[in-house]
Design a protein around this motif. Structure first.
Motif, short mmCIF file in Angstrom:
data_model
loop_
_atom_site.label_atom_id
_atom_site.label_comp_id
_atom_site.label_asym_id
_atom_site.label_seq_id
_atom_site.Cartn_x
_atom_site.Cartn_y
_atom_site.Cartn_z
N UNK A 171 0.82 -1.21 0.00
CA UNK A 171 0.00 0.00 0.00
C UNK A 171 0.86 1.26 0.00
N UNK A 172 0.36 2.26 -0.68
CA UNK A 172 1.07 3.54 -0.76
C UNK A 172 0.61 4.48 0.35
N UNK A 173 1.57 5.21 0.93
CA UNK A 173 1.26 6.07 2.07
C UNK A 173 0.82 7.46 1.67
N UNK A 174 0.18 8.12 2.61
CA UNK A 174 -0.30 9.48 2.37
C UNK A 174 0.84 10.45 2.09
N UNK A 175 1.97 10.27 2.77
CA UNK A 175 3.13 11.16 2.56
C UNK A 175 3.53 11.19 1.10
N UNK A 176 3.44 10.04 0.43
CA UNK A 176 3.87 9.96 -0.97
C UNK A 176 2.81 10.47 -1.94
N UNK A 177 1.54 10.30 -1.60
CA UNK A 177 0.46 10.61 -2.54
C UNK A 177 -0.07 12.03 -2.42
N UNK A 178 -0.14 12.57 -1.21
CA UNK A 178 -0.79 13.88 -1.00
C UNK A 178 -0.23 15.01 -1.85
N UNK A 179 1.09 15.09 -2.07
CA UNK A 179 1.59 16.19 -2.91
C UNK A 179 1.01 16.20 -4.33
N UNK A 180 0.49 15.07 -4.78
CA UNK A 180 -0.07 15.01 -6.14
C UNK A 180 -1.40 15.74 -6.26
#
Length: 320
Positions: free
Chosen positions: A294-303
């Motif tokens: 699973x991908x974390x919020x830290x990695x996805x939120x900047x998108x």
């Protein structure tokens, strides 16, 4: 609701296919799990409403796999928790069984409990019971708080920070959450559709990061580069604020901003943690057990949260 061919040209019907999660389940680029998915002309929208059993029966007839991704976060005059969740799950499961479907995947939520005093949680629990009663082999997916570009979680915090000097962290902001990326839930659903999950099992889906509500709010502020106070708010005061927003929404006939509306049911949920259980992890009923990282919020939120920065996505290195 949408129909599309699954592996081997089998037909899959997704109830709630136009919703936040449903749209990801029927996306054409679903990581290659189901190679025939989503080619041009292969995803066909079909009108159906869980409040009208005949429409659901017609929609699922002939489908080998049925996915129920329908649900509501807030009640309205026409869509209440019991009707959409519990009654709707019963309608979908019975229609799937009568229509000859070989598999049913039901999207629920962590903490679902038919005996809960919380109306939302109880309706989710009764929905699981209804699905399993009519279709015992139902695969249930229970995600934690779902995030993604269209979410009503991190987006709300970043949006509120544009004009509020402080953000209230309801119920003290101490509840532990395990935010899960919407596309990762869709991958788990895809594996279930492809027969990769155990019939009759319940899977608990959480992201790689556990955080309190207050920490989630601070994360949204950091990514959107907004300096705001996160103010822990007692449970009692939180319910009073929620009640005030519910009344404002009702008397304004829906004109009160949805972004400012919180329900008492939602506040009640924030008294409890919403994370994957040790038992589910030990038994492999998690992303890790399915071979999904699973991908974390830290990695996805900047998108998607950069649009809330003072000058949009081009703002960087300083806070507003």
């Amino acid at each position: 609701m949408a129909e599309f061919p699954a592996a081997g040209d089998r037909l899959a019907t997704v109830i709630g296919g136009s919703g936040f999660l449903g749209r990801y389940i029927v996306r054409p680029d679903l990581a290659g799990f189901l190679r025939p998915y989503g080619a041009v002309g292969q995803v066909e929208p079909v009108q159906a409403n869980v409040r009208f059993p005949d429409s659901v029966a017609a929609a699922v007839y002939g489908a080998e796999i049925v996915v129920n991704a329908s649900g509501v976060k807030r009640e309205t005059a026409r869509q209440n928790f019991e009707a959409v969740h519990a009654y709707g799950a019963d309608v979908v499961a019975r229609a799937a069984k009568a229509g000859g479907a070989g598999a049913l995947i039901h999207i629920s939520g962590l903490g679902s409990d038919a005996e809960s005093s919380n109306a939302y949680v109880a309706s989710k629990g009764r929905a699981e019971q209804a699905a399993r009663t009519a279709f015992p082999e139902t695969v249930i997916l229970r995600p934690s708080v779902v995030f993604g570009p269209e979410d009503d979680f991190f987006n709300r915090f970043a949006n509120l920070a544009r004009f509020m000097p402080a953000l209230p962290a309801f119920a003290g902001g101490t509840a532990k959450l395990q935010p899960v990326y919407v596309a990762d839930i869709a991958l788990a659903a895809a594996k279930a559709i492809d027969g990769g999950l155990k019939p009759g099992a319940t899977y608990e889906l959480g992201g790689p990061e556990k955080m309190t509500l207050a920490e989630a709010m601070r994360l949204a502020l950091r990514v959107s580069e907004r300096r705001r106070v996160v103010a822990p708010t007692s449970y009692g005061l939180s319910r009073l604020i929620a009640q005030a927003t519910e009344i404002a929404s009702a008397v304004s006939l829906g004109l009160f901003p949805e972004m400012l509306t919180t329900t008492r049911d939602q506040v009640d949920l924030l008294r409890f943690d919403n994370v994957v259980s040790p038992t589910a992890f030990a038994e492999g009923r998690t992303f890790e057990g399915l071979g999904i990282a699973p991908r974390g919020a830290e990695a996805i939120l900047p998108s998607y949260l950069t649009r809330y920065r003072k000058t949009g996505q081009f703002e960087s290195n300083r806070f507003a």
